[in-house]
Design a protein around this motif. Structure first.
Motif, PDB file in Angstrom:
ATOM      1  N   ALA A  33      22.296  71.111  66.058  1.00  0.00           N
ATOM      2  CA  ALA A  33      23.643  70.800  65.581  1.00  0.00           C
ATOM      3  C   ALA A  33      24.583  71.991  65.751  1.00  0.00           C
ATOM      4  CB  ALA A  33      23.590  70.360  64.117  1.00  0.00           C
ATOM      5  N   VAL A  34      24.131  73.183  65.372  1.00  0.00           N
ATOM      6  CA  VAL A  34      24.969  74.385  65.517  1.00  0.00           C
ATOM      7  C   VAL A  34      25.223  74.666  66.993  1.00  0.00           C
ATOM      8  CG1 VAL A  34      25.032  76.901  65.200  1.00  0.00           C
ATOM      9  CG2 VAL A  34      24.320  75.432  63.309  1.00  0.00           C
ATOM     10  N   HIS A  35      24.174  74.624  67.802  1.00  0.00           N
ATOM     11  CA  HIS A  35      24.323  74.889  69.239  1.00  0.00           C
ATOM     12  C   HIS A  35      25.249  73.855  69.873  1.00  0.00           C
ATOM     13  CE1 HIS A  35      23.153  75.425  73.473  1.00  0.00           C
ATOM     14  NE2 HIS A  35      22.917  76.676  73.112  1.00  0.00           N
ATOM     15  N   GLY A  36      25.081  72.588  69.511  1.00  0.00           N
ATOM     16  CA  GLY A  36      25.933  71.532  70.043  1.00  0.00           C
ATOM     17  C   GLY A  36      27.387  71.694  69.623  1.00  0.00           C
ATOM     18  N   LEU A  37      27.584  72.077  68.383  1.00  0.00           N
ATOM     19  CA  LEU A  37      28.931  72.307  67.871  1.00  0.00           C
ATOM     20  C   LEU A  37      29.623  73.416  68.651  1.00  0.00           C
ATOM     21  CD1 LEU A  37      30.960  71.778  65.455  1.00  0.00           C
ATOM     22  CD2 LEU A  37      29.854  73.739  64.398  1.00  0.00           C
TER      23      LEU A  37
END
Length: 163
Positions: free
Chosen positions: A136-140
């Motif tokens: 989620a963090v990487h995608g964000l």
């Protein structure tokens, strides 16, 4: 014609853009600086610098570390459970949005620096959160960066058509 009271008029324009700290939450609560986050970053810095310099075309790791320290000073921290090695996607999104709204250039630089840091945590097996929060963090961050790249390309295309 009826007149409004002074208080009713004054309340209508109560919220105004105020200069100051760009790390103010949307609900107007100021996040206090977190020396624990900065100490944790300082402990990871030597390994991060080695990792960063090993990458292609990445000579200035100190620039990235300085921007990470600025970001993590105001990243929320619950002393019992939080760590900068297990970032919460909601907190990252809130801080990035706040930075981009207040200082676009600083926000863009922070995005790129944080992306390097998150990849360092993954590559060095130092990520302590679950895989779902990592994705989620990487995608964000990837989404923010793609938006920035699209905006830059559109700006360049407009400049080329005019020139």
């Amino acid at each position: 014609m009826a007149t409004k009271s002074r208080n009713a008029r004054g309340q209508r324009h109560h919220a105004r853009c105020q200069p100051g700290n760009p790390f103010v939450n949307a609900d107007q609560h100021v996040v206090l600086p977190s020396p624990a986050n900065v100490r944790e970053l300082e402990a990871l810095t030597p390994a991060f610098i080695r990792w960063f310099r090993a990458g292609p075309g990445n000579p200035d790791a100190t620039f990235v570390v300085e921007h990470l320290a600025f970001f993590f000073r105001f990243y929320p921290r619950d002393e019992e459970t939080s760590s900068i090695t297990a970032l919460h996607p909601g907190d990252v999104a809130a801080k990035m949005a706040s930075l981009l709204l207040h200082t676009v250039q600083e926000g863009i630089v922070a995005m790129y620096c944080l992306m390097h840091f998150v990849e360092f945590l993954r590559d060095s097996s130092r990520w302590t959160g679950d895989q779902e929060s990592f994705r989620a963090v990487h995608g964000l961050l990837t989404d923010f960066i793609c938006i920035d790249l699209r905006a830059a390309r559109q700006s360049l295309d407009r400049a080329v058509r005019r020139g």
